[in-house]
Write a protein that holds these residues in place. Structure first.
Motif, short mmCIF file in Angstrom:
data_model
loop_
_atom_site.label_atom_id
_atom_site.label_comp_id
_atom_site.label_asym_id
_atom_site.label_seq_id
_atom_site.Cartn_x
_atom_site.Cartn_y
_atom_site.Cartn_z
N ASN A 166 1.71 13.20 -9.49
CA ASN A 166 1.95 11.79 -9.15
C ASN A 166 3.31 11.34 -9.70
O ASN A 166 4.12 10.74 -8.98
CB ASN A 166 0.82 10.92 -9.72
CG ASN A 166 0.97 9.46 -9.35
OD1 ASN A 166 1.12 9.13 -8.17
ND2 ASN A 166 0.99 8.59 -10.33
N ASN A 167 3.58 11.67 -10.95
CA ASN A 167 4.85 11.25 -11.56
C ASN A 167 6.04 11.89 -10.85
O ASN A 167 7.07 11.25 -10.62
CB ASN A 167 4.89 11.59 -13.05
CG ASN A 167 3.90 10.71 -13.81
OD1 ASN A 167 3.54 9.63 -13.33
ND2 ASN A 167 3.47 11.16 -14.97
N LYS A 168 5.86 13.15 -10.47
CA LYS A 168 6.97 13.83 -9.77
C LYS A 168 7.16 13.21 -8.38
O LYS A 168 8.29 13.03 -7.92
CB LYS A 168 6.67 15.33 -9.65
CG LYS A 168 7.83 16.13 -9.13
CD LYS A 168 8.99 16.16 -10.12
CE LYS A 168 10.20 16.87 -9.56
NZ LYS A 168 11.33 16.89 -10.50
N ALA A 169 6.05 12.89 -7.71
CA ALA A 169 6.17 12.28 -6.38
C ALA A 169 6.89 10.94 -6.48
O ALA A 169 7.77 10.63 -5.67
CB ALA A 169 4.78 12.10 -5.76
N ILE A 170 6.56 10.16 -7.51
CA ILE A 170 7.23 8.87 -7.69
C ILE A 170 8.72 9.11 -7.94
O ILE A 170 9.59 8.43 -7.37
CB ILE A 170 6.58 8.08 -8.85
CG1 ILE A 170 5.16 7.68 -8.46
CG2 ILE A 170 7.41 6.84 -9.21
CD1 ILE A 170 4.31 7.11 -9.58
N PHE A 226 4.96 -2.20 -2.18
CA PHE A 226 4.13 -2.76 -3.26
C PHE A 226 2.83 -1.97 -3.33
O PHE A 226 2.22 -1.70 -2.28
CB PHE A 226 3.79 -4.23 -2.99
CG PHE A 226 5.00 -5.12 -2.98
CD1 PHE A 226 5.41 -5.76 -4.15
CD2 PHE A 226 5.72 -5.32 -1.82
CE1 PHE A 226 6.54 -6.58 -4.15
CE2 PHE A 226 6.84 -6.14 -1.81
CZ PHE A 226 7.25 -6.78 -2.98
N ASN A 227 2.43 -1.61 -4.51
CA ASN A 227 1.13 -0.95 -4.67
C ASN A 227 0.54 -1.39 -5.99
O ASN A 227 1.26 -1.44 -6.99
CB ASN A 227 1.28 0.57 -4.63
CG ASN A 227 -0.03 1.27 -4.33
OD1 ASN A 227 -0.60 1.08 -3.24
ND2 ASN A 227 -0.53 2.06 -5.26
N ARG A 228 -0.75 -1.68 -5.98
CA ARG A 228 -1.29 -2.22 -7.23
C ARG A 228 -1.47 -1.15 -8.31
O ARG A 228 -1.40 -1.45 -9.49
CB ARG A 228 -2.56 -3.01 -6.98
CG ARG A 228 -3.69 -2.23 -6.40
CD ARG A 228 -4.87 -3.14 -6.16
NE ARG A 228 -5.84 -2.47 -5.33
CZ ARG A 228 -6.73 -3.08 -4.59
NH1 ARG A 228 -6.79 -4.38 -4.57
NH2 ARG A 228 -7.57 -2.38 -3.86
N ALA A 229 -1.68 0.08 -7.90
CA ALA A 229 -1.80 1.15 -8.90
C ALA A 229 -0.44 1.84 -9.06
O ALA A 229 0.37 1.84 -8.15
CB ALA A 229 -2.84 2.16 -8.44
N LYS A 230 -0.24 2.45 -10.24
CA LYS A 230 1.00 3.21 -10.44
C LYS A 230 0.78 4.62 -9.92
O LYS A 230 0.82 5.62 -10.66
CB LYS A 230 1.36 3.25 -11.93
CG LYS A 230 2.01 1.98 -12.41
CD LYS A 230 2.57 2.17 -13.80
CE LYS A 230 3.22 0.88 -14.26
NZ LYS A 230 3.57 0.87 -15.65
N ARG A 231 0.47 4.68 -8.66
CA ARG A 231 0.04 5.94 -8.06
C ARG A 231 0.48 5.94 -6.61
O ARG A 231 0.46 4.89 -5.97
CB ARG A 231 -1.49 5.99 -8.15
CG ARG A 231 -2.10 7.34 -8.19
CD ARG A 231 -3.48 7.30 -8.80
NE ARG A 231 -3.46 7.27 -10.25
CZ ARG A 231 -3.20 8.31 -11.02
NH1 ARG A 231 -2.99 9.49 -10.49
NH2 ARG A 231 -3.17 8.19 -12.32
N GLY A 267 0.84 -1.20 0.00
CA GLY A 267 0.00 0.00 0.00
C GLY A 267 0.87 1.24 0.00
O GLY A 267 1.72 1.40 0.87
N ALA A 268 0.66 2.09 -1.00
CA ALA A 268 1.43 3.34 -1.07
C ALA A 268 0.50 4.53 -0.84
O ALA A 268 0.58 5.55 -1.51
CB ALA A 268 2.15 3.46 -2.41
N GLY A 269 -0.42 4.34 0.13
CA GLY A 269 -1.25 5.46 0.57
C GLY A 269 -0.47 6.22 1.64
O GLY A 269 0.75 6.04 1.79
N HIS A 296 7.52 -1.05 -5.99
CA HIS A 296 6.97 -1.81 -7.11
C HIS A 296 5.54 -1.33 -7.32
O HIS A 296 4.59 -1.91 -6.77
CB HIS A 296 7.02 -3.31 -6.83
CG HIS A 296 8.42 -3.83 -6.68
ND1 HIS A 296 9.37 -3.71 -7.67
CD2 HIS A 296 9.04 -4.45 -5.65
CE1 HIS A 296 10.51 -4.26 -7.26
NE2 HIS A 296 10.34 -4.69 -6.03
N LEU A 297 5.41 -0.27 -8.09
CA LEU A 297 4.07 0.27 -8.35
C LEU A 297 3.49 -0.46 -9.55
O LEU A 297 4.22 -0.86 -10.46
CB LEU A 297 4.16 1.77 -8.61
CG LEU A 297 4.82 2.58 -7.48
CD1 LEU A 297 4.96 4.05 -7.87
CD2 LEU A 297 4.02 2.45 -6.18
N GLY A 298 2.17 -0.62 -9.55
CA GLY A 298 1.54 -1.35 -10.66
C GLY A 298 1.83 -2.83 -10.58
O GLY A 298 1.75 -3.54 -11.59
#
Ligand SMILES: Cc1cc2nc3c(=O)[nH]c(=O)nc-3n(C[C@H](O)[C@H](O)[C@H](O)COP(=O)(O)OP(=O)(O)OC[C@H]3O[C@@H](n4cnc5c(N)ncnc54)[C@H](O)[C@@H]3O)c2cc1C
Ligand SMILES: NC(=O)c1ccc[n+]([C@@H]2O[C@H](COP(=O)([O-])OP(=O)(O)OC[C@H]3O[C@@H](n4cnc5c(N)ncnc54)[C@H](O)[C@@H]3O)[C@@H](O)[C@H]2O)c1
Length: 511
Positions: A235-239, A220-225, A198-200, A249-251
């Motif tokens: 979101n992309n910048k935060a990643i 691990f997070n199932r969404a690329k978010r 979970g990447a909440g 491991h997003l997505g």
């Protein structure tokens, strides 16, 4: 409030209490749950109502203090110290932090104890007959069953909070190798390795803190978010910023999870030779396995309402267990004498909201006009205390885009070259401000970056108080500060809206 039971023959027939267990107490107000929302409701209502009770299951020191906001921020504080010590090479300062894991965890618990002691003292000051320790259930008659009591209340405030959501079967499969935010702060020492699922907010804050404290963490997070960000660029910048120190491991898709014997596992941990494992498909579809000491499950929280029996009071829940007809200011449910506040209503599960809703409901139940506090229509505002921090204020970009009447522009500032951020070596981030062309107002903002908590507060205050963008730009911004980035983004909004620039702004070319 208590509802009479439906009878097949005559639904309006009066309820015959004689055929049922006797009511042991009758009160004007019952508060169920003594977390932040419940305690505030009780505190406010008992100023005017004497026959009020509060019922609570578990600790009386609130989720925030016991297993939430405070211990997580205490852990982050230690982690940031370690990070600064270990990562000051670019300033010509070379050090290696010696991290005493036991001491780190002890301080988290000791400081938590300090905060808890104030609440304990406060709860102790309530009369014994106004509080009941036990799990409440609302029965078909709308009466509250708790321990061996049956309570009839004219008005009920439900403040039962939320609990960790664990996907089916994971707790059994992981056994002692599973951690959640309820158990992680009880670790005696820091483990060697940990997966965070979970990447909440919870997953990110804890994953980064443990990484900074030297634990080998894999997220691990199932969404690329991350952090549920809805603005793709943010979101992309935060990643980008977070993955400089976090393995994520997003997505990815978890296909199995469990524990197995492993000879290499950390012997200091009292789990014998048991390792946790996660089988997963990475975002490219490749089958992989992770193995380590613990799995911290941070896959979300669910409101504690489904087994409470609120439907017996006439409350309808939607398919996500959210009460229908909720007044978002007070927690009142339609025209029922029922209030559902804090995490229990699953509206905005944040501390300041729980606090405000509790006070509002407490004012409402006793018609307490003198000390009434009714939550104003609040500006949505959230902060994730990662580094850099992630903040959302006001409307989200998808919500703005869905409304054709909101002609908007996006003012942007990148922190990579922002003066003070670069000075401090914290120059990773991006701020988007969504400005309304018609009104010169801020609709919302999303950002990842340094000092985001302060920028977020200024933006929330500006939106709440209906300040125009010009109003904010007419306010001085001190130099050199990270807050100057806010001014740069607002100027970008102004430029895009083609509103004439303030030629008299003497600070225009500063920094
Ligand atoms: C790890 C973590 C970090 C967090 N960090 C932040 C943060 O930094 N900032 C922020 O704003 N928010 C944060 N939160 C969220 C915040 O903690 C919650 O929004 C807030 O504590 C909710 O308060 P509440 O009063 O609704 O519920 P709670 O404080 O959970 O109180 C609910 C009470 O009701 C009791 N109860 C439940 N069912 C029953 C029943 N049937 N009968 C009797 N009693 C019952 C529970 O045992 C509990 O005591 C965090 C949460 C977690 C888990
Ligand atoms: N700083 C703060 O304000 C703060 C900090 C911590 C928690 N909180 C509150 O606590 C709430 C709960 O936080 P949370 O982080 O547990 O929940 P969350 O819903 O925000 O995040 C859960 C994450 O887990 C992922 N996930 C769910 N199931 C999964 C699975 N099977 N495999 C892989 N990934 C999966 C989701 O995609 C999501 O990214 C938040 O909504 C917030 O209100 C706030």
């Amino acid at each position: 409030m208590n509802k009479q039971p439906d009878t097949a023959s005559d639904p309006s027939a009066p309820f015959d209490h004689s055929t049922h267990q006797n009511v042991t107490r009758k009160v004007s107000v019952a508060v169920i749950g003594a977390g932040t929302a419940g305690q505030n409701a009780f505190r406010q209502a008992k100023k005017s109502v004497e026959d009020i009770i509060i019922i609570n299951d578990g600790f009386w020191t609130t989720t925030c203090i016991a297993v939430g906001c405070m211990p997580s921020k205490l852990l982050i504080a230690a982690a940031d110290r370690a990070h600064d010590a270990n990562h000051s090479g670019e300033f010509g300062i070379h050090a290696t932090a010696h991290i005493d894991g036991k001491q780190v965890m002890e301080r988290v618990r000791a400081e938590r104890g300090h905060f808890s002691s104030y609440i304990e003292k406060y709860v102790d000051s309530w009369s014994e007959d106004s509080k009941i320790a036990g799990r409440a259930y609302i029965n078909k008659q709308g009466l509250i069953e708790v321990n061996d009591e049956l309570i009839q209340a004219d008005k009920i405030i439900v403040a039962t909070g939320s609990s960790t959501f664990i996907p089916d079967g994971w707790a059994d499969k992981l056994g002692d190798t599973m951690l959640t935010s309820d158990t992680v702060f009880e670790l005696v020492d820091l483990p060697k390795s940990m997966a965070v699922i979970g990447a909440g907010a919870i997953g990110l804050e804890l994953a980064q803190a443990f990484t900074r404290l030297g634990v080998k963490v894999t997220v691990f997070n199932r969404a690329k978010r991350v952090a549920g960000l809805k603005d793709n660029d943010i979101n992309n910048k935060a990643i980008d910023c977070l993955s400089r120190e976090l393995t994520m491991h997003l997505g990815s898709k978890i296909t199995d999870i469990g524990q197995k014997l492993d000879g290499n596992i950390d012997k200091n941990i009292d789990k014998k030779n048991i390792a946790a494992f996660i089988d997963y498909e990475d975002s490219a579809g490749k089958v992989q396995q992770w193995q380590g000491d613990y799995v911290l499950v941070a896959t979300g929280r669910r409101n504690n309402i489904d087994t409470l029996g609120v439907e017996n009071l006439g409350v309808e829940l939607d398919d996500k267990n959210r009460p229908k007809n909720l007044d978002k200011k007070t927690g009142k449910i339609g025209d029922l004498d029922v209030y559902i506040v804090g995490d229990a209503n699953a509206h905005i599960p944040l501390l300041h909201v729980a606090s405000d809703e509790g006070f509002s409901a407490g004012s409402m139940v006793c018609g307490n006009k003198k000390d009434a506090y009714i939550r104003p229509p609040a500006t949505p505002f959230s902060i994730v205390f990662s580094s850099p921090q992630i903040v959302n204020v006001g409307m989200s970009l998808p919500d703005i885009e869905q409304d054709p009447t909101l002609e908007h522009v996006i003012g942007k500032v990148n922190f990579d070259n922002q003066g003070r951020s670069r000075v401090m070596g914290v120059n990773c981030g991006l701020l988007h401000i969504y400005g309304c062309e018609k009104t010169d107002r801020i609709l919302g903002a999303s950002m990842v970056g340094p000092d985001a908590e302060y920028i977020g507060h200024i933006l929330a205050m500006a939106i709440t108080n209906d300040l125009s963008i010009k109003d904010i730009l007419d306010t001085p911004f001190y130099h050199p500060t990270i807050l100057e980035a806010l001014r740069a983004a607002l100027r970008d909004v102004q430029d895009l809206m083609e509103i004439p620039y303030q030629s008299l702004d003497t600070q225009q070319h500063s920094s």
